[in-house]
Design an enzyme around this catalytic site. Structure first.
Site, PDB file in Angstrom:
ATOM      1  N   ASP A   1     -47.387  47.795 -18.850  1.00  0.00           N
ATOM      2  CA  ASP A   1     -46.624  49.047 -18.966  1.00  0.00           C
ATOM      3  C   ASP A   1     -47.533  50.079 -19.654  1.00  0.00           C
ATOM      4  O   ASP A   1     -48.702  50.177 -19.288  1.00  0.00           O
ATOM      5  CB  ASP A   1     -45.314  48.754 -19.710  1.00  0.00           C
ATOM      6  CG  ASP A   1     -44.333  49.902 -19.702  1.00  0.00           C
ATOM      7  OD1 ASP A   1     -43.532  50.019 -18.765  1.00  0.00           O
ATOM      8  OD2 ASP A   1     -44.374  50.719 -20.653  1.00  0.00           O
TER       9      ASP A   1
ATOM     10  N   TYR B   1     -44.447  59.097 -23.018  1.00  0.00           N
ATOM     11  CA  TYR B   1     -44.177  59.728 -21.719  1.00  0.00           C
ATOM     12  C   TYR B   1     -44.555  61.206 -21.742  1.00  0.00           C
ATOM     13  O   TYR B   1     -45.048  61.753 -20.768  1.00  0.00           O
ATOM     14  CB  TYR B   1     -42.699  59.571 -21.365  1.00  0.00           C
ATOM     15  CG  TYR B   1     -42.314  58.128 -21.144  1.00  0.00           C
ATOM     16  CD1 TYR B   1     -42.309  57.589 -19.862  1.00  0.00           C
ATOM     17  CD2 TYR B   1     -41.991  57.294 -22.211  1.00  0.00           C
ATOM     18  CE1 TYR B   1     -41.984  56.259 -19.653  1.00  0.00           C
ATOM     19  CE2 TYR B   1     -41.660  55.964 -22.011  1.00  0.00           C
ATOM     20  CZ  TYR B   1     -41.659  55.452 -20.737  1.00  0.00           C
ATOM     21  OH  TYR B   1     -41.349  54.139 -20.526  1.00  0.00           O
TER      22      TYR B   1
ATOM     23  N   HIS C   1     -40.341  43.862 -13.659  1.00  0.00           N
ATOM     24  CA  HIS C   1     -41.314  44.622 -14.448  1.00  0.00           C
ATOM     25  C   HIS C   1     -41.802  43.873 -15.684  1.00  0.00           C
ATOM     26  O   HIS C   1     -42.928  44.085 -16.128  1.00  0.00           O
ATOM     27  CB  HIS C   1     -40.682  45.952 -14.862  1.00  0.00           C
ATOM     28  CG  HIS C   1     -41.549  46.758 -15.793  1.00  0.00           C
ATOM     29  ND1 HIS C   1     -42.770  47.278 -15.388  1.00  0.00           N
ATOM     30  CD2 HIS C   1     -41.390  47.109 -17.089  1.00  0.00           C
ATOM     31  CE1 HIS C   1     -43.312  47.934 -16.418  1.00  0.00           C
ATOM     32  NE2 HIS C   1     -42.511  47.849 -17.455  1.00  0.00           N
TER      33      HIS C   1
END
Lengths: 286, 287
Positions: A101, A205, A264
């Site tokens: 990730d 982000y 994921h």
């Protein structure tokens, strides 16, 4: 976790204090977690890796039990934290590296900045910003990317509801929703509910445009030359072959593909097959 | 001249009861205009244009199924069903033909009404919204809230009790300016969306989008809309600009419009005078 004693330690690097766990002895191998996780996502693969390697798994800047500075969440800065931990604090010159990730782009930034120090690099279920593909959010399907970049709003909605929000990802981005138990979620929520942890997580982000620019600059000096293993989950919200395709745009020597029946959260959903792949890949570099 | 009176009325349509605003005299031969709101709004969004429209038309501004002061059925948030609610409202009032104006999700609702009743809808006005199933990705493109609202259960759980925070975000950031709405105006929308079930109903508008696209493609196989269409987008803020016109050109034959200068997404509340200046001549020229 039989066979491996996991030690928890802290490294004061000045502007940030990193919490990290270490286990085993041998060539150093570094594990970088993603969002909304901590070093704890590696708990199932850590013992198997520690039989062969000196494993080091930090909590990245702002997350887990590390401190939460106001800024510095671009991956070049986060990667430099890890470099300072390894090189300056622990005196490690060369190491193997794994990122899952956001740990993946962090590992890429670290490998790009210290090309001789990173012997082999494994990237798990993430695309590299600035790889030439305009969008790492799958045309908006990964809505949380744009939501997290929206100023203030996600903090206001998530505050006090951290468990509810994090659980949604653990239940929906996995292939097997029971891969991450309620007790495991307790551990993630313990740190993500602390003051500033959601802000820090969202900042990963919010820095993505800076990451794109940085990586584009970095790639002007050429693609990565060390061997790269790229793996995606093939189910649910796993990124499938996108990981391999992205890594091929930023590195010369890439192998990999998918891990079967995996979403994921690869190290918790399919720790056995993942461990096998990692051991085989890193053994090639010994 | 006195301001025309705006009445609150209800229509009991069995499975749903619609609240609607009604203004203008309903005398023989006077044409009707249906005003259809979007998310996160109610019929109140038309308050600035209703008085002038009501000098010329019988004006009806309903709250869509599940929203505002209408009732909130468990299902039926695809736009074909919403449009059928409106059709039944018109029938209950003995209205056979009308002009239909839609903003945001109200525009796809008006599209569904117009394709289902091609003779009854005299003209269509679409404000800042494309049509799902128009052959493009325009509807959700670049708008994270579409995908967020699509996730089951999560948006309700995060927004419940924080409706003012969430709705306030859109009201402050989607217009050309952050002060489009007064605190009182926002409070009215927040009141409506804080009622039990209202968030669910609103998010269901988004969850039905794949169904809407399928329904619209099937309807368009029988031909594009033939009645006149005026499509306007806001070029500022998070307005869709020319996307609205481009989308409606793909689903209708006789389309005019473009952008309404100075407006963001909230066209009818940001630029009511300029909107009326486009709307009134268009409606007057429609057959």
């Amino acid at each position: 976790m039989s066979g491996a004693t996991i030690e928890h330690q802290f490294a004061d690097l000045g502007d940030v204090t990193l919490h990290y766990v270490s286990a085993g002895a041998g060539d150093p191998l570094v594990l970088l977690h993603g969002w909304p996780q901590t070093w704890y996502e590696w708990r199932h693969v850590l013992p198997g890796l520690a039989k062969h390697y000196r494993v080091i798994a930090p909590d990245l800047r702002g997350l887990g039990d590390s401190s939460r500075p106001a800024g510095g969440y671009d991956k070049a800065t986060v990667a430099n934290d890890v470099w300072r931990l390894l090189h300056d604090h622990l005196g490690i010159a060369r190491f193997f590296l794994v990122g899952h990730d956001w740990g993946g782009p962090t590992a890429f930034a670290l490998a790009g900045a210290h090309r001789d120090a990173v012997r082999r690099l494994a990237i798990l279920d993430v695309a590299i910003p600035g790889d030439g593909n305009a969008d790492i959010s799958q045309a908006g399907r990964r809505w949380h990317h744009a939501f997290h970049r929206t100023p203030d709003l996600p903090e206001a909605l998530i505050q006090g509801r951290e468990r509810l929000y994090l659980s949604w990802f653990f239940r929906n981005y996995t292939y097997r929703p029971d891969a991450i138990s309620e007790t495991d979620i307790d551990e993630y929520v313990r740190t993500y509910a602390q003051l500033g942890a959601i802000r820090a997580g969202l900042a990963y982000y919010r820095a993505v445009h800076e990451d794109v620019r940085h990586n584009e600059e970095l790639l002007k000096r050429g693609k990565l030359a060390m061997p790269v293993l790229a793996l995606g989950g093939n189910r649910s919200w796993g990124r499938r072959m996108e990981v391999l395709e992205s890594c091929r745009r930023v590195a010369e020597h890439v192998e990999g593909g998918v891990i079967e029946d995996c979403g994921h959260f690869m190290p918790e959903e399919q720790p056995g097959p993942l461990l096998e792949q990692l051991l085989a890949f890193f053994a090639g570099g010994r | 001249m006195n301001e025309p009176l705006i009445e609150h009325a209800y229509a009991d349509l069995d499975e749903v009861k619609l609240h609607y605003l009604r203004a203008g005299e309903s005398r023989a031969g006077r044409p009707a205009v249906l005003l259809v709101h979007g998310w996160p709004q109610t019929g109140a969004m038309w308050r600035k244009v209703i008085p002038e429209l009501a000098r010329h038309y019988l004006v009806l501004a309903p709250d869509l199924r599940g929203l505002g002061d209408s009732t909130r059925p468990q299902t039926g948030y695809d736009k074909r069903t919403l449009a059928n609610d409106l059709w039944r409202l018109l029938r209950s009032l003995k209205i056979r033909r009308c002009h239909a104006v839609g903003h945001d999700w109200g525009a796809p609702t008006v599209f569904a009404l117009a394709v289902a009743h091609r003779q009854a809808v005299r003209s269509v006005v679409a404000l800042d919204a494309p049509v799902p199933g128009d052959g493009s990705e325009a509807m959700a493109s670049g708008r994270w809230h579409h995908f967020f609202h699509h996730a089951p259960d999560l948006p309700e759980a995060l927004v419940a009790g924080r409706e003012a925070v969430y709705l306030g975000h859109f009201f402050r950031h989607w217009g050309a300016r952050t002060d489009v709405f007064s605190a009182e105006e926002i409070a009215e929308y927040v009141r409506a969306y804080s009622r039990p079930g209202a968030l669910r109903a609103g998010f269901n508008l988004y969850r039905a989008m794949a169904q809407d696209a399928r329904d619209n493609r099937r309807a368009l196989a029988k031909g594009k809309l033939k009645m006149p269409v005026l499509a306007l987008g806001g070029p500022e803020g998070r307005g869709r600009g020319k996307l609205a016109l481009e989308s409606w050109q793909r689903v209708a034959e006789n389309v005019q419009g473009g952008v309404l200068e100075g407006a963001g997404h909230w066209i009818a509340e940001e630029k009511p005078r300029e909107l009326l200046d486009r709307l009134l001549p268009f409606l007057a020229s429609a057959p």
